[in-house]
Design an enzyme around this catalytic site. Sequence first.
Site, PDB file in Angstrom:
ATOM      1  N   ASN A   1       8.155   6.879   2.915  1.00 21.25           N
ATOM      2  CA  ASN A   1       7.208   7.164   3.998  1.00 21.25           C
ATOM      3  C   ASN A   1       7.921   6.954   5.335  1.00 21.25           C
ATOM      4  O   ASN A   1       8.321   5.840   5.652  1.00 21.25           O
ATOM      5  CB  ASN A   1       6.009   6.217   3.846  1.00 21.25           C
ATOM      6  CG  ASN A   1       4.955   6.393   4.926  1.00 21.25           C
ATOM      7  OD1 ASN A   1       5.168   7.069   5.923  1.00 21.25           O
ATOM      8  ND2 ASN A   1       3.822   5.756   4.737  1.00 21.25           N
TER       9      ASN A   1
ATOM     10  N   HIS B   1       1.287  14.283   4.520  1.00 26.92           N
ATOM     11  CA  HIS B   1       2.039  13.070   4.829  1.00 26.92           C
ATOM     12  C   HIS B   1       2.568  12.483   3.525  1.00 26.92           C
ATOM     13  O   HIS B   1       1.880  12.476   2.509  1.00 26.92           O
ATOM     14  CB  HIS B   1       1.126  12.069   5.539  1.00 26.92           C
ATOM     15  CG  HIS B   1       1.806  10.767   5.776  1.00 26.92           C
ATOM     16  ND1 HIS B   1       3.031  10.698   6.383  1.00 26.92           N
ATOM     17  CD2 HIS B   1       1.468   9.497   5.455  1.00 26.92           C
ATOM     18  CE1 HIS B   1       3.405   9.432   6.435  1.00 26.92           C
ATOM     19  NE2 HIS B   1       2.480   8.684   5.875  1.00 26.92           N
TER      20      HIS B   1
ATOM     21  N   CYS C   1       1.095   7.466  11.223  1.00 20.80           N
ATOM     22  CA  CYS C   1       1.608   8.516  10.324  1.00 20.80           C
ATOM     23  C   CYS C   1       1.031   9.894  10.624  1.00 20.80           C
ATOM     24  O   CYS C   1       1.541  10.903  10.134  1.00 20.80           O
ATOM     25  CB  CYS C   1       1.354   8.133   8.876  1.00 20.80           C
ATOM     26  SG  CYS C   1       2.090   6.555   8.439  1.00 20.80           S
TER      27      CYS C   1
HETATM   28  N1  COA Z   1       7.514  -4.301  -7.165  1.00 23.38           N
HETATM   29  C1  COA Z   1       6.891  -4.890  -8.185  1.00 23.38           C
HETATM   30  N2  COA Z   1       5.634  -5.309  -8.136  1.00 23.38           N
HETATM   31  C2  COA Z   1       4.973  -5.109  -6.988  1.00 23.38           C
HETATM   32  C3  COA Z   1       5.557  -4.490  -5.873  1.00 23.38           C
HETATM   33  C4  COA Z   1       6.877  -4.086  -6.007  1.00 23.38           C
HETATM   34  N3  COA Z   1       7.549  -3.493  -5.006  1.00 23.38           N
HETATM   35  N4  COA Z   1       4.662  -4.422  -4.892  1.00 23.38           N
HETATM   36  C5  COA Z   1       3.532  -4.975  -5.341  1.00 23.38           C
HETATM   37  N5  COA Z   1       3.716  -5.389  -6.610  1.00 23.38           N
HETATM   38  C6  COA Z   1       2.772  -6.057  -7.484  1.00 23.38           C
HETATM   39  C7  COA Z   1       1.627  -6.679  -6.728  1.00 23.38           C
HETATM   40  O1  COA Z   1       2.024  -7.941  -6.258  1.00 23.38           O
HETATM   41  C8  COA Z   1       0.578  -6.748  -7.797  1.00 23.38           C
HETATM   42  O2  COA Z   1       0.837  -7.900  -8.554  1.00 23.38           O
HETATM   43  P1  COA Z   1      -0.365  -8.866  -9.036  1.00 23.38           P
HETATM   44  O3  COA Z   1      -1.258  -7.971  -9.859  1.00 23.38           O
HETATM   45  O4  COA Z   1       0.357  -9.887  -9.837  1.00 23.38           O
HETATM   46  O5  COA Z   1      -0.975  -9.329  -7.777  1.00 23.38           O
HETATM   47  C9  COA Z   1       0.879  -5.548  -8.683  1.00 23.38           C
HETATM   48  O6  COA Z   1       2.177  -5.101  -8.321  1.00 23.38           O
HETATM   49  C10 COA Z   1      -0.079  -4.392  -8.582  1.00 23.38           C
HETATM   50  O7  COA Z   1      -0.416  -4.194  -7.245  1.00 23.38           O
HETATM   51  P2  COA Z   1      -1.432  -3.063  -6.844  1.00 23.38           P
HETATM   52  O8  COA Z   1      -1.811  -3.309  -5.424  1.00 23.38           O
HETATM   53  O9  COA Z   1      -2.500  -2.934  -7.861  1.00 23.38           O
HETATM   54  O10 COA Z   1      -0.526  -1.770  -6.986  1.00 23.38           O
HETATM   55  P3  COA Z   1      -0.938  -0.292  -6.617  1.00 23.38           P
HETATM   56  O11 COA Z   1      -0.859   0.514  -7.842  1.00 23.38           O
HETATM   57  O12 COA Z   1      -2.172  -0.224  -5.785  1.00 23.38           O
HETATM   58  O13 COA Z   1       0.267   0.149  -5.666  1.00 23.38           O
HETATM   59  C11 COA Z   1       0.870   0.413  -3.384  1.00 23.38           C
HETATM   60  C12 COA Z   1       0.538  -0.573  -4.490  1.00 23.38           C
HETATM   61  C13 COA Z   1       1.182  -0.372  -2.115  1.00 23.38           C
HETATM   62  C14 COA Z   1       2.084   1.214  -3.796  1.00 23.38           C
HETATM   63  C15 COA Z   1      -0.326   1.346  -3.168  1.00 23.38           C
HETATM   64  O14 COA Z   1      -1.495   0.590  -3.017  1.00 23.38           O
HETATM   65  C16 COA Z   1      -0.177   2.233  -1.986  1.00 23.38           C
HETATM   66  O15 COA Z   1       0.677   3.106  -1.958  1.00 23.38           O
HETATM   67  N6  COA Z   1      -1.050   2.086  -0.970  1.00 23.38           N
HETATM   68  C17 COA Z   1      -1.028   2.925   0.194  1.00 23.38           C
HETATM   69  C18 COA Z   1       0.133   2.549   1.042  1.00 23.38           C
HETATM   70  C19 COA Z   1       0.368   3.562   2.088  1.00 23.38           C
HETATM   71  O16 COA Z   1       0.475   4.711   1.796  1.00 23.38           O
HETATM   72  N7  COA Z   1       0.473   3.127   3.347  1.00 23.38           N
HETATM   73  C20 COA Z   1       0.739   3.987   4.429  1.00 23.38           C
HETATM   74  C21 COA Z   1      -0.367   4.933   4.657  1.00 23.38           C
HETATM   75  S1  COA Z   1      -0.006   5.975   5.943  1.00 23.38           S
END
Ligand code: COA
Length: 334
Positions: free
Chosen positions: A291, A261, A122
């Site tokens: 993204n 980003h 990214c």
């Molecule tokens: N829809 C519904 N529920 C979802 C889901 C979706 N699309 N994706 C994940 N969940 C669930 C998970 O399974 C988890 O369930 P559980 O508690 O029963 O295990 C719950 O939602 C919460 O997950 P959590 O990881 O706490 O959510 P979060 O608030 O951290 O958000 C991301 C998850 C992936 C959106 C976030 O961590 C993120 O954006 N991370 C960085 C990703 C990124 O930017 N990557 C590229 C970098 S260049």
Amino acid sequence: MFESKDKKGLLPVGFIGLGKYLPEKVLTNHDLERMVDTSDEWIATRTGIKERRVVSNGMVTSDLGARASEAAIARAGLRPEEVDLIVVATITPDMPFPATSCLIQEKLGAKRAACFDVSAACSGFIHALTIAKQFIAAGTYKNALVVGAETLSTIVDWKDRNTCVLFGDGAGAAVMAPVSEGGILSTYLGSDGGYGELLMIPGGGARFPASEKTIREGLHYMRMNGGEVFKLAVRAMTESVERIVRENGFTMDQITCLIPHQANVRIIEAMAERLGYPLSKIYLNLNRYGNMSSASTVTALCEAVEEGRVKRGDLVVLVAVGGGLVWGSCLVRW
Ligand code: COA
């Protein structure tokens, strides 16, 4: 050309043309509700994303990159055969080789250009522009076409709700050349390979060459530890902005526009809070595109300029972080 060299004998380098191309097909959060166990509400509140673009009809990364490049070259007032260098940042090349930059060169008819690809996920556009800038500043090339192009829809597991809701396809391109006013004041790059396993595609390379087993185990799909990447992304982007602004003798209130980003609006909000920088001065398009990895920052820059959010004389900071981990920032006087 009327630009003069600095004390190190280097030419000032800036962006003389920007372009973007987004595939027509829109995939909304509501469409995803029919594909995985998710909801528009969850995706929008956790990420800020409402919809993304995805390729169709056999379109590939080099097609997106070539269209964005045509727009950038036209705006720069050049003809394709005048382009000296093409650097393409992508993690979704059309194929392992030849380089996507060579495929774009052929599509453009940019016969004179030297071409290579950059793999910096990214942060790819910031890495690629940093390289291109050196060639132009030293006088090796008169101009460079720098492209961020991705078809991430081809590497996400559409059955994995943890990742498939986050990404989209698209491309942005920038023509760089010596400038008489302003230009890139500074760039900064960083990496920490110790975090490599947090965000990766394990299969399809020399370690796990494509096989029936890699397909069965889904090793050719993107894998991510979202929570850890989130924390590191906030830290890396905040530090990259602070560093480039401070080391060049500026303060955050002098920065007209911050173009980060576009991974998750919560990452951007957390960075803004740590920097004490208003969200209103940060350009966002992730609600429309998700993204797009290396295509995100350049597409956001292109749109910020098109919409008049960035004007002549403004100080602009680009910042990105990606799998590797890698990160970087760029300070530009527009
Ligand atoms: N829809 C519904 N529920 C979802 C889901 C979706 N699309 N994706 C994940 N969940 C669930 C998970 O399974 C988890 O369930 P559980 O508690 O029963 O295990 C719950 O939602 C919460 O997950 P959590 O990881 O706490 O959510 P979060 O608030 O951290 O958000 C991301 C998850 C992936 C959106 C976030 O961590 C993120 O954006 N991370 C960085 C990703 C990124 O930017 N990557 C590229 C970098 S260049």
